[in-house]
Design a protein around this motif. Structure first.
Motif, PDB file in Angstrom:
ATOM      1  N   LEU A   1       0.825  -0.747  -0.074  1.00  0.00           N
ATOM      2  CA  LEU A   1      -0.043  -0.048   0.081  1.00  0.00           C
ATOM      3  C   LEU A   1       0.855   1.416  -0.119  1.00  0.00           C
ATOM      4  CD1 LEU A   1      -1.720  -2.168   1.297  1.00  0.00           C
ATOM      5  CD2 LEU A   1      -2.466  -0.493   2.240  1.00  0.00           C
ATOM      6  N   ILE A   2       1.007   2.023  -1.023  1.00  0.00           N
ATOM      7  CA  ILE A   2       0.737   3.472  -1.205  1.00  0.00           C
ATOM      8  C   ILE A   2       0.160   4.155  -0.206  1.00  0.00           C
ATOM      9  CG2 ILE A   2       2.834   4.476  -2.157  1.00  0.00           C
ATOM     10  CD1 ILE A   2       3.409   2.628  -2.710  1.00  0.00           C
ATOM     11  N   PHE A   3       0.881   5.502   0.547  1.00  0.00           N
ATOM     12  CA  PHE A   3       0.368   6.326   0.940  1.00  0.00           C
ATOM     13  C   PHE A   3       1.290   7.826   1.138  1.00  0.00           C
ATOM     14  CE2 PHE A   3      -0.569   2.949   4.013  1.00  0.00           C
ATOM     15  CZ  PHE A   3      -2.237   4.385   3.642  1.00  0.00           C
TER      16      PHE A   3
ATOM     17  N   LYS B   1      -1.020  14.799   6.914  1.00  0.00           N
ATOM     18  CA  LYS B   1      -2.594  14.234   6.095  1.00  0.00           C
ATOM     19  C   LYS B   1      -1.913  12.496   5.399  1.00  0.00           C
ATOM     20  CE  LYS B   1      -4.769  18.251   4.040  1.00  0.00           C
ATOM     21  NZ  LYS B   1      -5.684  18.634   3.209  1.00  0.00           N
ATOM     22  N   TRP B   2      -2.019  11.344   5.572  1.00  0.00           N
ATOM     23  CA  TRP B   2      -1.765  11.037   5.264  1.00  0.00           C
ATOM     24  C   TRP B   2      -2.921  10.069   3.753  1.00  0.00           C
ATOM     25  CZ3 TRP B   2       2.409   6.818   6.677  1.00  0.00           C
ATOM     26  CH2 TRP B   2       3.126   7.656   7.301  1.00  0.00           C
ATOM     27  N   GLN B   3      -2.646  10.556   2.885  1.00  0.00           N
ATOM     28  CA  GLN B   3      -3.167   9.901   1.768  1.00  0.00           C
ATOM     29  C   GLN B   3      -2.880   8.956   0.824  1.00  0.00           C
ATOM     30  OE1 GLN B   3      -2.429  12.508  -1.692  1.00  0.00           O
ATOM     31  NE2 GLN B   3      -4.869  13.213  -1.981  1.00  0.00           N
TER      32      GLN B   3
ATOM     33  N   SER C   1      -7.235  -2.631  -0.519  1.00  0.00           N
ATOM     34  CA  SER C   1      -7.511  -1.327  -0.274  1.00  0.00           C
ATOM     35  C   SER C   1      -8.453  -0.545   0.109  1.00  0.00           C
ATOM     36  CB  SER C   1      -8.547  -0.936  -2.532  1.00  0.00           C
ATOM     37  OG  SER C   1      -9.505   0.153  -2.850  1.00  0.00           O
ATOM     38  N   ASN C   2      -9.779  -1.490   0.926  1.00  0.00           N
ATOM     39  CA  ASN C   2     -10.082  -1.296   1.963  1.00  0.00           C
ATOM     40  C   ASN C   2      -9.273  -0.551   2.644  1.00  0.00           C
ATOM     41  OD1 ASN C   2     -12.852  -0.992   0.287  1.00  0.00           O
ATOM     42  ND2 ASN C   2     -13.758  -2.892   1.267  1.00  0.00           N
ATOM     43  N   ILE C   3      -8.669  -1.683   3.275  1.00  0.00           N
ATOM     44  CA  ILE C   3      -7.423  -1.037   4.523  1.00  0.00           C
ATOM     45  C   ILE C   3      -7.107  -0.044   4.038  1.00  0.00           C
ATOM     46  CG2 ILE C   3      -5.210  -1.982   5.453  1.00  0.00           C
ATOM     47  CD1 ILE C   3      -6.431  -5.314   4.324  1.00  0.00           C
ATOM     48  N   GLY C   4      -6.296   0.512   2.889  1.00  0.00           N
ATOM     49  CA  GLY C   4      -5.690   1.961   2.505  1.00  0.00           C
ATOM     50  C   GLY C   4      -6.297   3.252   2.955  1.00  0.00           C
TER      51      GLY C   4
ATOM     52  N   ALA D   1      -9.495   2.854   4.592  1.00  0.00           N
ATOM     53  CA  ALA D   1      -9.597   3.053   5.993  1.00  0.00           C
ATOM     54  C   ALA D   1      -7.944   4.044   7.620  1.00  0.00           C
ATOM     55  CB  ALA D   1      -9.600   1.974   6.386  1.00  0.00           C
ATOM     56  N   ASN D   2      -7.131   3.207   6.099  1.00  0.00           N
ATOM     57  CA  ASN D   2      -5.307   4.783   7.307  1.00  0.00           C
ATOM     58  C   ASN D   2      -5.361   5.811   6.875  1.00  0.00           C
ATOM     59  OD1 ASN D   2      -4.477   2.154   9.187  1.00  0.00           O
ATOM     60  ND2 ASN D   2      -5.417   1.170   7.443  1.00  0.00           N
ATOM     61  N   GLN D   3      -6.214   6.302   6.085  1.00  0.00           N
ATOM     62  CA  GLN D   3      -6.265   7.540   5.566  1.00  0.00           C
ATOM     63  C   GLN D   3      -6.520   8.388   6.850  1.00  0.00           C
ATOM     64  OE1 GLN D   3      -6.801   8.997   1.479  1.00  0.00           O
ATOM     65  NE2 GLN D   3      -8.551   8.012   2.132  1.00  0.00           N
TER      66      GLN D   3
END
Length: 111
Positions: free
Chosen positions: A8-10, A62-64, A43-46, A48-50
């Motif tokens: 996952l990339i933020f 911000k963590w996008q 993708s849902n985890i990503g 949800a973790n924004q």
């Protein structure tokens, strides 16, 4: 059910974003029936973790979530199972090896 490793990339943006672009790459273990389901779960985890919060300088950080960049099936879980690999090409191999040793030393677990 099958196991997958998802990358996952933020993007991390501090204040007004006037800094070098920062990206957080996370490897997440996903359990799903199919690759499509694994992607959807990752993708849902990503999403949800924004997050956003105020740092010590009272700037918003911000963590996008950007996307699921990689998804790899794991063929069984056992001690020593390879979860992820990346081949890195370095122009200066000695510098890369020194960096790897430095990162290892920062773990603080060696005798």
């Amino acid at each position: 059910m099958n196991w997958y490793v998802a990358k996952l990339i933020f993007r991390v943006i501090s204040g007004n974003g006037e800094h070098n672009a920062q990206f957080d790459e996370q490897l997440r273990l996903i359990n799903a029936d199919t690759e499509v389901q694994a992607y959807e779960k990752a993708s849902n985890i990503g999403h949800a973790n924004q997050d956003s919060f105020l740092n010590a300088q009272k700037q918003t950080v911000k963590w996008q979530f950007i996307d699921v960049a990689e998804l790899n099936a794991i063929n069984g879980l056992a001690d020593g199972t390879e979860l992820y690999y990346n081949i890195h090409e370095a122009q200066d191999p000695d510098l890369y090896i020194a960096w790897a040793h430095h990162k290892s030393a920062l773990l603080g677990v060696k005798n």
